[in-house]
Scaffold this active site. Structure first.
Site, PDB file in Angstrom:
ATOM      1  N   MET A  27      -1.522   7.215   2.175  1.00  0.00           N
ATOM      2  CA  MET A  27      -3.197   8.076   1.675  1.00  0.00           C
ATOM      3  C   MET A  27      -4.146   7.935   1.708  1.00  0.00           C
ATOM      4  O   MET A  27      -5.648   8.250   1.718  1.00  0.00           O
ATOM      5  CB  MET A  27      -2.704   8.587   0.189  1.00  0.00           C
ATOM      6  CG  MET A  27      -1.272   9.095   0.488  1.00  0.00           C
ATOM      7  SD  MET A  27      -1.229  10.247  -1.577  1.00  0.00           S
ATOM      8  CE  MET A  27      -1.165   8.978  -2.740  1.00  0.00           C
ATOM      9  N   GLY A  28      -5.284   7.328   2.650  1.00  0.00           N
ATOM     10  CA  GLY A  28      -5.983   6.196   2.886  1.00  0.00           C
ATOM     11  C   GLY A  28      -6.841   5.515   1.770  1.00  0.00           C
ATOM     12  O   GLY A  28      -5.635   4.918   0.897  1.00  0.00           O
ATOM     13  N   LEU A  30      -7.468   2.469   1.699  1.00  0.00           N
ATOM     14  CA  LEU A  30      -7.380   1.576   3.110  1.00  0.00           C
ATOM     15  C   LEU A  30      -7.719   0.505   1.710  1.00  0.00           C
ATOM     16  O   LEU A  30      -8.602  -0.411   1.556  1.00  0.00           O
ATOM     17  CB  LEU A  30      -7.136   1.193   3.904  1.00  0.00           C
ATOM     18  CG  LEU A  30      -6.410   2.549   4.980  1.00  0.00           C
ATOM     19  CD1 LEU A  30      -6.621   2.609   6.117  1.00  0.00           C
ATOM     20  CD2 LEU A  30      -5.158   3.565   4.116  1.00  0.00           C
ATOM     21  N   HIS A  34      -2.043  -1.877   2.448  1.00  0.00           N
ATOM     22  CA  HIS A  34      -2.711  -1.486   3.727  1.00  0.00           C
ATOM     23  C   HIS A  34      -2.628  -2.134   5.245  1.00  0.00           C
ATOM     24  O   HIS A  34      -1.111  -1.636   6.091  1.00  0.00           O
ATOM     25  CB  HIS A  34      -2.969  -0.037   3.748  1.00  0.00           C
ATOM     26  CG  HIS A  34      -3.338   0.608   2.485  1.00  0.00           C
ATOM     27  ND1 HIS A  34      -3.677   0.376   1.950  1.00  0.00           N
ATOM     28  CD2 HIS A  34      -2.068   1.841   2.138  1.00  0.00           C
ATOM     29  CE1 HIS A  34      -3.951   2.014   1.012  1.00  0.00           C
ATOM     30  NE2 HIS A  34      -2.377   2.397   0.834  1.00  0.00           N
ATOM     31  N   VAL A 172       1.461  -6.857  -1.611  1.00  0.00           N
ATOM     32  CA  VAL A 172       0.081  -7.959  -1.480  1.00  0.00           C
ATOM     33  C   VAL A 172      -0.516  -8.136  -2.749  1.00  0.00           C
ATOM     34  O   VAL A 172      -1.098  -6.124  -3.692  1.00  0.00           O
ATOM     35  CB  VAL A 172      -0.840  -7.317   0.186  1.00  0.00           C
ATOM     36  CG1 VAL A 172      -1.973  -8.136  -0.385  1.00  0.00           C
ATOM     37  CG2 VAL A 172       0.097  -7.198   1.429  1.00  0.00           C
ATOM     38  N   MET A 180      -2.624  -4.897  -4.980  1.00  0.00           N
ATOM     39  CA  MET A 180      -3.110  -3.965  -5.167  1.00  0.00           C
ATOM     40  C   MET A 180      -2.815  -2.518  -4.835  1.00  0.00           C
ATOM     41  O   MET A 180      -0.979  -2.165  -4.932  1.00  0.00           O
ATOM     42  CB  MET A 180      -3.639  -4.248  -2.974  1.00  0.00           C
ATOM     43  CG  MET A 180      -4.688  -5.547  -3.492  1.00  0.00           C
ATOM     44  SD  MET A 180      -5.468  -6.101  -2.316  1.00  0.00           S
ATOM     45  CE  MET A 180      -6.053  -7.357  -2.056  1.00  0.00           C
ATOM     46  N   SER A 181      -3.639  -1.549  -4.948  1.00  0.00           N
ATOM     47  CA  SER A 181      -3.467  -0.515  -5.589  1.00  0.00           C
ATOM     48  C   SER A 181      -4.697   0.434  -5.179  1.00  0.00           C
ATOM     49  O   SER A 181      -5.816   0.077  -6.175  1.00  0.00           O
ATOM     50  CB  SER A 181      -2.616   0.256  -6.793  1.00  0.00           C
ATOM     51  OG  SER A 181      -2.695   1.495  -6.847  1.00  0.00           O
TER      52      SER A 181
HETATM   53  P1  AMP Z   1      -0.379   5.229  -0.410  1.00  0.00           P
HETATM   54  O1  AMP Z   1      -1.596   5.227   0.563  1.00  0.00           O
HETATM   55  O2  AMP Z   1      -0.575   4.293  -1.822  1.00  0.00           O
HETATM   56  O3  AMP Z   1       0.147   6.021  -0.329  1.00  0.00           O
HETATM   57  O4  AMP Z   1       0.345   3.922   0.191  1.00  0.00           O
HETATM   58  C1  AMP Z   1       0.437   3.957   1.176  1.00  0.00           C
HETATM   59  C2  AMP Z   1       1.581   2.997   2.226  1.00  0.00           C
HETATM   60  O5  AMP Z   1       1.671   1.159   2.076  1.00  0.00           O
HETATM   61  C3  AMP Z   1       3.086   2.522   1.094  1.00  0.00           C
HETATM   62  O6  AMP Z   1       4.234   2.153   1.970  1.00  0.00           O
HETATM   63  C4  AMP Z   1       2.667   1.772   0.247  1.00  0.00           C
HETATM   64  O7  AMP Z   1       4.065   1.082  -0.282  1.00  0.00           O
HETATM   65  C5  AMP Z   1       2.254   0.453   0.737  1.00  0.00           C
HETATM   66  N1  AMP Z   1       1.700  -0.170  -0.302  1.00  0.00           N
HETATM   67  C6  AMP Z   1       0.318   0.142  -1.323  1.00  0.00           C
HETATM   68  N2  AMP Z   1       0.038  -0.509  -1.983  1.00  0.00           N
HETATM   69  C7  AMP Z   1       0.395  -1.841  -1.189  1.00  0.00           C
HETATM   70  C8  AMP Z   1       0.907  -3.521  -1.437  1.00  0.00           C
HETATM   71  N3  AMP Z   1       0.039  -3.395  -2.797  1.00  0.00           N
HETATM   72  N4  AMP Z   1       1.231  -3.675  -0.497  1.00  0.00           N
HETATM   73  C9  AMP Z   1       2.049  -3.426   0.641  1.00  0.00           C
HETATM   74  N5  AMP Z   1       1.873  -2.204   0.967  1.00  0.00           N
HETATM   75  C10 AMP Z   1       1.349  -1.044   0.354  1.00  0.00           C
END
Ligand code: AMP
Length: 270
Positions: A27-28, A30, A34, A172, A180-181
């Protein structure tokens, strides 16, 4: 680096690029989490396609869709730095000219995040299947950070015989353990300071003998609440079914908790 917004352009670009194709749906906004997915794909695949799409159908009306961070230019740079080949950044209208069909995965999507966000995984499964069908990639990369999402997608792929290989990559973390989020940016400095307690609690649970898990879960929940968290769930589950378990071959401790106005999720696999 190619940036495309139309489904047709994305398909055309991928048709001319070498296989195997790795797909990284995001969802960007990044971050390094990501980046690790893009790097894993770039290492294993000749072509890496990254999608940037804040999928409206996985947000409830009360959730943070409008304020979800958007920074496309920085995202495209990160993808390029990590070895990505194509970025697909469609509009809502491009992805959803109509909303007359939905994918619903029963059972694994029902507990935990499914309880807190009843229509969330329908939105996720639908957009992920659309992206799989659009890209026709060989491998798709997801993060264990969203463990239930991994289980839902795995089940969908099995149940619907979707011809794609799935790779799940480790979470990560920040140096202090916080996963990370893109939503960590919502945390106030005070909330950010206590946020790593979630990972600490999960890590301690990993060390507990199965017979002592119930007591340990109760204790960890209480200490998170004392630190100011509103704990939505804290459980040990079977990684495949997402049912509470003490004995499954692959277990994980999963948590969702609110600190201030921010809801955080995390998990540790045993
Ligand atoms: P999102 O943009 O939040 O939908 O995440 C896109 C992808 O990145 C999903 O498969 C998430 O599980 C992965 N992702 C998000 N945060 C992390 C992280 N801290 N470490 C590894 N993968 C992640």
């Amino acid at each position: 680096m190619i940036l495309v917004r139309a489904i047709e352009d994305f398909r055309r670009a991928l048709r001319d690029l070498p296989r195997p194709i790795g797909l990284v749906p995001t969802m960007g906004a990044l971050h390094a989490g990501h980046a690790s997915l893009v790097e894993a794909s770039a290492k294993e695949c000749a072509t890496t396609a990254v999608t940037l799409f804040v999928n409206p159908t996985q947000f409830a009306p009360t959730e943070d869709l409008a304020r979800y961070p958007r920074r496309e230019a920085a995202d495209v740079e990160l993808v390029e730095r990590c070895g990505g080949t194509v970025v697909f950044a469609p509009s809502d209208e491009e992805m959803y000219p109509r909303k007359t069909t939905e994918v619903r995965v029963f059972e694994v999507s029902e507990l935990f995040e499914g309880q807190a966000r009843p229509t969330h995984f329908q939105g996720v499964a639908t957009v992920v299947l659309k992206l799989f069908n659009i890209a026709q990639a060989d491998v798709a990369y997801f993060g264990w950070k969203d463990l239930q999402q991994c289980a839902v997608i795995r089940r969908m792929v099995e149940d619907l015989n979707v011809p794609i290989r799935l790779r799940f990559c480790d979470t990560v973390r920040e140096p202090d353990g916080l996963a990370m989020s893109s939503r960590n940016g919502y945390l106030s400095p005070e909330d950010r300071a206590v946020a790593p307690l979630l990972y600490q609690a999960l890590s301690r649970l990993r060390e507990v003998a199965p017979s002592k898990l119930d007591a340990a879960l109760k204790m960890e929940r209480q200490s998170l609440e004392r630190a100011g968290f509103q704990v939505d769930y804290l459980e040990v589950v079977d990684v495949e079914t997402l049912r509470p378990s003490r004995t499954a071959l692959a277990l994980a401790a999963v948590v969702a908790a609110k600190i201030g106005n921010t809801r955080l999720i995390d998990n540790v696999r045993f």
